[in-house]
Enzyme design. Structure first.
Site, PDB file in Angstrom:
ATOM      1  N   ILE A  11       0.820  -1.208   0.000  1.00 21.03           N
ATOM      2  CA  ILE A  11       0.000   0.000   0.000  1.00 21.03           C
ATOM      3  C   ILE A  11       0.858   1.264   0.000  1.00 21.03           C
ATOM      4  O   ILE A  11       0.472   2.285  -0.583  1.00 21.03           O
ATOM      5  CB  ILE A  11      -0.978  -0.007   1.194  1.00 21.03           C
ATOM      6  N   SER A  42       2.238  -7.140   4.672  1.00 19.71           N
ATOM      7  CA  SER A  42       1.159  -6.782   5.601  1.00 19.71           C
ATOM      8  C   SER A  42      -0.080  -6.265   4.885  1.00 19.71           C
ATOM      9  O   SER A  42      -1.205  -6.492   5.337  1.00 19.71           O
ATOM     10  CB  SER A  42       1.660  -5.716   6.584  1.00 19.71           C
ATOM     11  N   SER A  44      -1.442  -7.327   2.316  1.00 20.02           N
ATOM     12  CA  SER A  44      -2.238  -8.420   1.759  1.00 20.02           C
ATOM     13  C   SER A  44      -3.254  -8.979   2.734  1.00 20.02           C
ATOM     14  O   SER A  44      -4.279  -9.534   2.325  1.00 20.02           O
ATOM     15  CB  SER A  44      -1.310  -9.546   1.282  1.00 20.02           C
ATOM     16  N   HIS A  45      -2.990  -8.847   4.026  1.00 19.57           N
ATOM     17  CA  HIS A  45      -3.931  -9.390   5.011  1.00 19.57           C
ATOM     18  C   HIS A  45      -4.491  -8.314   5.940  1.00 19.57           C
ATOM     19  O   HIS A  45      -5.227  -8.625   6.875  1.00 19.57           O
ATOM     20  CB  HIS A  45      -3.264 -10.479   5.861  1.00 19.57           C
ATOM     21  N   VAL A 171      15.050  -7.473  -4.630  1.00 20.21           N
ATOM     22  CA  VAL A 171      16.237  -6.627  -4.635  1.00 20.21           C
ATOM     23  C   VAL A 171      17.298  -7.290  -3.772  1.00 20.21           C
ATOM     24  O   VAL A 171      17.097  -7.497  -2.572  1.00 20.21           O
ATOM     25  CB  VAL A 171      15.918  -5.212  -4.141  1.00 20.21           C
ATOM     26  N   HIS A 222       0.136 -10.106  15.253  1.00 16.31           N
ATOM     27  CA  HIS A 222      -1.086  -9.554  15.841  1.00 16.31           C
ATOM     28  C   HIS A 222      -2.247 -10.454  15.417  1.00 16.31           C
ATOM     29  O   HIS A 222      -2.356 -10.824  14.245  1.00 16.31           O
ATOM     30  CB  HIS A 222      -1.265  -8.122  15.334  1.00 16.31           C
ATOM     31  N   TYR A 256     -10.873  -4.898  18.405  1.00 17.59           N
ATOM     32  CA  TYR A 256     -11.635  -4.179  17.391  1.00 17.59           C
ATOM     33  C   TYR A 256     -12.416  -5.195  16.564  1.00 17.59           C
ATOM     34  O   TYR A 256     -12.079  -6.383  16.518  1.00 17.59           O
ATOM     35  CB  TYR A 256     -10.736  -3.303  16.505  1.00 17.59           C
ATOM     36  N   TYR A 533      20.324  33.976  19.685  1.00 12.57           N
ATOM     37  CA  TYR A 533      19.174  33.102  19.453  1.00 12.57           C
ATOM     38  C   TYR A 533      18.853  33.156  17.964  1.00 12.57           C
ATOM     39  O   TYR A 533      18.693  34.235  17.382  1.00 12.57           O
ATOM     40  CB  TYR A 533      17.966  33.567  20.267  1.00 12.57           C
ATOM     41  N   ASP A 546      15.055  25.786  16.744  1.00 15.78           N
ATOM     42  CA  ASP A 546      15.635  27.035  17.215  1.00 15.78           C
ATOM     43  C   ASP A 546      16.908  26.694  17.977  1.00 15.78           C
ATOM     44  O   ASP A 546      17.011  25.665  18.629  1.00 15.78           O
ATOM     45  CB  ASP A 546      14.659  27.861  18.050  1.00 15.78           C
ATOM     46  N   TYR A 645      28.428  25.810  32.091  1.00 18.84           N
ATOM     47  CA  TYR A 645      28.851  24.583  31.430  1.00 18.84           C
ATOM     48  C   TYR A 645      30.220  24.166  31.945  1.00 18.84           C
ATOM     49  O   TYR A 645      31.105  25.011  32.161  1.00 18.84           O
ATOM     50  CB  TYR A 645      28.924  24.788  29.915  1.00 18.84           C
TER      51      TYR A 645
END
Length: 814
Positions: A11, A42, A44-45, A171, A222, A256, A533, A546, A645
Site C-alpha cells: 500500500i 502486511s 495483503s492481510h 532486490v 497480531h 476491534y 538566538y 531554534d 557549562y
C-alpha cells in the site's frame, strides 16, 4: 527526469508511485519479491481499518488524506474504501473520560466526531450490549480500506503516467558510487536509479542494514480471527458492500471488530508481544497463505474471545472459523519512519506505515523527495529522530514491545516508560536522587520534574503567600504542587536547574562562521563571547529548530539544539572545512537563576559578573573556585542568571559548589515543571511542541530572530521574502478559572467555533492562573475571550499580550 525505484508494491509503494507520477515524475519502477498486488506483505492481510483521530496532529493528517484519497479510488471489482464510520465504546469511567479527550483531538485536528450515549451507540451498532457500555465516540468519515484494491487502483493510475511494476523481483542489494545510489541489483540484473525508496514493510529494517542504516522497528504478530455466520448479521450486507456497521473498537479489552458480510472479524492486541524472528520467518510461515501470516495461537486468543462475547452477546452462538497471526511493524514511539539516508544520498525509507496512514505518508515522502520538504510537519516520523541509545537492538525490542502492549491503553502525556530507565544521567543525578527528585524521561535522559526536598518549603509558601491550584485526578498525575513553589522561589530568590540534557554541538573550523550564517536566520558572525538566538529553517521557510549559538573563539561555536535531527540537518550541509561534534555527553550544565543568582556566584568567580561587565547574551570562559567553566548569561526562565557549562568530570563538584554557595541565599533545586511554567510566563517557545516546520517565524512570534537584511542567503530566506501574512498565529492565553488546567492539544473555540488548539501550558505561580499557548486565527486579538475544552469541560481564557510576566524584561537584565 530522475529515475526512481521503489522497493515494495504494498500500500505504501503503490501510493508513492501514484504520488510521484502525479507530480510529473514518470520514471518510477516498483519492484516486489511477491506477486502483484497481494504481494504477501502486511497489506495483503490488513483488516483495513482507517481511524483518523490520533494524539499526533501529523498522524491524523496522514489518515485524513488517506480517507480523502481512497474515497476517490476506482477499482473494477468494487470499492476501495467503505466509509462505514468508526465507533469507540467505553466500559470504564477512565475510558469514557479519555473519549472526551479524544473528541477534543478530533476537534483540534479538524475531524468530524460526536460523543454518544449508550443508547446512541447501540442504535449505530445493534450488536453491542447496552448494559456493558457507558458511552462512545463516533467518527462518521472513518471506514474500511480494501487494501489490495486500493494498492492496485493507485498502481494502475501510476502505470498510465509511465510507471512500471515488476513482480517476483527481489532486490538483492543497492548499487552505489560511494556517496549516492545509482541502482538496485536483482537476479535479472541492475535497475538504474537516482533515487531508491525502501517501502518493504516489515522486511525494511533487515534490508536497510545492507546500507548501514538502523531502522528502529520490530515485526510483531497480531491476532485476527473471523467468526462463523452471525444470525443478527444475516441479510444486512451484500457480498459487494461487505460491511455497513461502523468499525467498532473496544479498547478497554484491546479489541476491534469489523463486518465480513454476515461474519465478524476480530482483531486483538490483548496477547503478549510476539516479535518475529526474520531469520526463520520463511520456515515459521511455511504452509500459511503468505509469509506475513503466522499460524494462529488459539490459546492466546481465548481471553479475547470471552471479552468479545461479553460486549457482543451475538457471538456466544458462534465460534472462530478462520484466524491467523498477522505481521505488522511496531516502532519505539508508535510513529512511522521516513527520510533520506544521510551517508548515502538518494536512499529513502518509508517504513512502519499502516494502511491507515499510507496515502498521507506517501504524499509527504513524494513532496520531500521532489520539493525538498513535506507540506506538513513530519519531525515525529523523521528517520533521524532517535538518539544513539534508541537505536540499540535491546532498546528497539523492549520499547517496540511496550508500544504493542500500550496500543489501546489510556496514556497520560507525562507518562513515561518504566523499562530502560537510567540510561542517560547527568553528573548531578546522585545528588538529585538524594533530594527526592521525581524524574521524567526524554531522549533517554533522566530529568528532575520536582524535588520532594522542597515539600516543607511548599507547605510554608502555601500557608503564607501561594494558593495551590485544585487539579482533577488526570491533571494531577505526574505533577506536584511542589513545582508551583519551586517556580515562585525562582522568581523571588534563586534556584538551580539541571540543563545537562540540552543538546549541545561544537561547530569549529575555518568555515564555521560562514557555515552557521548560511544555515541560520540571525547574525551569528559577531564578536567572541556573543550569544545569539537563531533559527534553522527548511526551504519553505518552516521552523526546523531554534538554536542558541555562542561564539567561544574565532573559529569555535557552541550550539544549543533540540534533537538528533538538528545534527542530521547540519551534517547534510556541512562543508569540509567545518567539524561538527555532539559534545552533550561529555559536558554538563547547571542553570542558576533568580534575583539572588549574582550573589550566589560572584564570590566564587574571579571575573566581574556585574551587569555592566557581563551583559545579557554574552559568554565567558572562567572559573568557579577551581572548576573551569563556560558561563552564558542567558535565561530560559526569564530571570537574572547563567547557564554554567563544565566538562562532565567536574559535575558533582559543580553541584556541591553552587549548593554550598547558595545556602545563605536560600537556593533550592528545581525541576522541569517549574522550568516549563516559567518559560511560558516569559513567552518563550518550545520547538516541536509550540512550533514546528509547519510554521513560519512570524506566525510563531519569533521573527525577531530573523535578519533578512544580512548578506548571507540563508536557507529559507527566499521563502520568507515571498510569504503571505499568516492565517494563524501562536498566542498566549490566560485562564479565568484559577483551577483550570490543560495539558496540550485541547481545542480552542472562538465565538462557538473550533478555531485552534493548545500546544503547551503551565500553571503560573506569578499570576495564579494557567497560561497556555494556542494557535489561533490571526484576527483574534489581545483581550479577546476564547473557550478551551479540556476533556469535554469548557474553560474561558483571555488572549494576553506577551510576555505575560515582566514584559519590560527588567528582571532578566538587572
Amino acid at each position: 527526469m530522475p529515475k526512481v525505484v521503489v522497493i515494495g508494491a504494498g500500500i505504501v509503494g503503490t501510493s508513492l508511485a501514484d504520488e510521484l507520477t502525479a507530480r510529473g515524475w514518470p520514471d518510477v519502477t516498483v519492484v516486489d519479491r511477491g506477486p502483484l498486488f497481494a504481494t504477501g506483505g502486511s497489506t495483503s492481510h490488513a483488516p483495513g481499518l482507517v481511524f483518523q483521530t490520533n494524539a499526533s496532529k501529523t498522524m491524523t493528517a496522514f489518515a485524513k488524506y488517506t480517507v480523502e484519497k481512497f474515497n476517490a479510488l476506482e477499482h473494477p471489482d468494487g470499492w476501495a474504501f467503505n466509509p462505514v464510520g468508526g465507533l469507540e465504546v467505553a466500559t470504564t469511567p477512565e475510558r469514557l473520560a479519555d473519549l472526551h479527550r479524544k473528541a477534543g483531538w478530533a476537534q483540534s485536528w479538524g475531524v468530524e466526531g460526536r460523543l454518544l450515549t449508550p443508547a446512541e451507540c447501540v442504535s449505530l451498532h445493534p450488536l453491542v450490549d447496552r448494559d456493558r457500555i457507558l458511552g462512545g465516540f463516533h467518527t462518521p468519515a472513518d471506514g474500511l480500506a480494501k487494501a489490495v484494491r486500493a494498492a492496485e487502483a493507485q498502481a494502475r493510475r501510476a502505470e498510465a503516467r509511465g510507471a512500471t511494476f515488476r513482480p517476483h523481483t527481489e532486490v538483492l542489494g543497492i548499487v552505489e558510487d560511494g556517496r549516492r545510489v545509482v541502482g538496485v541489483r536483482t537476479a535479472d540484473g541492475v535497475i538504474d536509479a537516482d533515487i531508491v525508496v525502501c517501502a518493504a514493510g516489515f522486511w525494511g529494517a533487515q534490508f536497510a542494514r545492507q546500507v548501514g542504516l538502523v531502522l528502529p522497528l520490530v515485526p510483531m504478530a497480531h491476532q485476527y480471527a473471523r467468526t462463523g455466520q452471525i444470525a443478527d448479521l444475516v441479510g444486512r450486507n451484500t457480498d459487494l458492500a461487505e460491511a455497513g456497521l461502523p468499525i467498532l473498537r473496544h479498547q478497554d479489552q484491546d479489541l476491534y471488530f469489523r463486518e465480513h458480510v454476515d461474519r465478524l472479524g476480530i482483531g486483538s492486541y490483548s496477547h503478549k508481544p510476539m516479535p518475529v524472528d526474520m531469520a526463520t520467518l520463511m520456515a515459521d510461515t511455511a504452509g500459511e497463505p503468505m509469509p506475513s501470516m503466522m499460524p494462529f495461537t488459539e490459546e492466546d486468543f481465548a481471553p479475547a474471545w470471552r471479552a468479545a462475547a461479553d460486549l457482543l452477546p451475538a457471538l456466544k452462538d458462534s465460534k472462530v472459523e478462520e484466524a491467523f497471526n498477522g505481521i505488522f511493524s511496531f516502532t519505539p514511539d508508535g510513529m512511522s519512519i521516513m527520510g533520506e539516508h544521510r551517508e548515502l544520498a538518494g536512499f529513502w525509507v518509508a517504513e512502519a506505515v499502516w494502511v491507515t496512514h499510507s496515502a498521507g505518508v506517501a504524499r509527504a515522502t513524494a513532496e520531500w523527495i521532489i520539493d525538498g520538504a513535506p507540506s506538513i510537519d513530519t519531525h515525529e516520523c523523521d528517520l533521524y529522530r532517535f538518539e544513539d541509545v534508541a537505536r540499540s537492538p535491546n532498546f528497539i525490542m523492549q520499547t517496540s514491545s511496550q508500544a504493542f502492549v500500550e496500543v489501546y491503553d489510556v496514556i497520560h502525556p507525562h507518562q513515561y516508560r518504566t523499562a530502560l530507565r537510567g540510561l542517560r544521567t547527568s553528573p548531578f543525578h546522585a545528588r538529585q536522587t538524594e533530594l527526592g527528585a521525581h524524574f521524567y524521561e526524554g531522549g533517554g535522559w533522566e530529568r528532575p520534574a520536582w524535588f520532594e526536598s522542597n515539600a516543607a518549603l511548599a507547605e510554608q509558601l502555601f500557608d503564607d503567600v501561594l494558593t495551590a491550584p485544585r487539579r482533577d485526578s488526570w491533571a494531577s498525575k505526574f505533577w506536584s504542587p511542589i513545582s508551583v513553589a519551586e517556580a515562585h522561589w525562582t522568581r523571588e530568590h534563586v534556584a538551580m536547574y539541571d540543563m545537562t540534557p540540552l543538546t549541545r554541538y561544537e561547530v569549529a573550523g575555518p568555515g564555521a562562521a560562514a557555515f552557521l550564517q548560511r544555515m541560520t536566520t540571525n547574525n551569528v558572525d559577531k564578536s567572541v563571547g556573543s550569544v545569539t538566538y537563531t533559527l534553522l529553517l527548511d526551504h519553505t521557510g518552516g521552523v526546523r529548530s531554534d538554536l542558541t549559538v555562542a561564539r567561544l573563539a574565532p573559529d569555535t561555536f557552541q550550539v544549543g539544539a533540540n534533537s538528533p535531527m538538528d545534527f542530521d540537518w547540519l551534517s547534510r550541509h556541512k562543508p569540509d572545512d567545518v567539524v561538527l561534534r555532539d559534545i552533550t555527553g561529555g559536558t554538563c550544565c547547571l542553570g542558576v537563576w533568580g534575583p539572588s543568582a549574582r550573589d550566589v556566584l560572584a564570590p566564587r568567580c574571579p571575573d566581574d559578573l556585574s551587569h555592566e561587565a557581563f551583559k545579557y547574551f554574552r559568554a565567558i570562559h572562567t572559573y568557579l573556585d577551581a572548576i573551569p567553566v563556560t558561563m552564558m548569561r542567558v535565561s530560559y526562565v526569564g530571570e537574572l542568571g547563567w547557564e554554567i557549562y563544565a566538562s562532565a568530570e567536574y559535575g558533582s563538584a559543580l553541584w556541591d559548589l553552587v549548593a554550598e554557595a547558595g545556602t545563605p541565599h536560600g537556593i533550592i533545586p528545581a525541576g522541569r515543571i517549574a522550568f516549563n511554567s516559567l518559560r511560558i510566563e516569559k513567552g518563550y517557545r518550545s520547538w516541536g511542541t509550540d512550533m514546528t516546520a509547519e510554521h513560519h517565524p512570524a506566525a510563531a512570534g519569533i521573527d525577531f530572530a530573523v535578519r533578512l537584511a544580512k548578506d548571507t542567503d540563508f536557507i529559507g530566506k527566499q521563502a520568507l521574502l515571498q510569504a503571505k501574512p499568516p492565517a494563524s498565529v501562536l498566542r498566549s492565553i490566560v485562564f479565568d478559572d484559577a483551577d483550570a488546567a490543560v495539558l496540550g492539544k485541547e481545542p480552542v473555540f472562538v465565538d462557538g467555533v473550533c478555531a485552534g488548539y493548545v500546544t503547551s501550558a503551565g500553571y503560573s505561580a506569578t499570576v495564579g492562573r494557567t497560561i497556555a499557548y494556542a494557535w489561533l486565527p490571526s484576527p483574534v486579538a489581545v483581550g479577546d475571550v476564547v473557550s478551551v475544552h479540556y476533556r469535554g469541560a469548557p474553560y474561558t481564557a483571555t488572549v494576553h499580550a506577551e510576555p505575560v510576566v515582566d514584559p519590560e524584561m527588567t528582571r532578566i537584565r538587572r
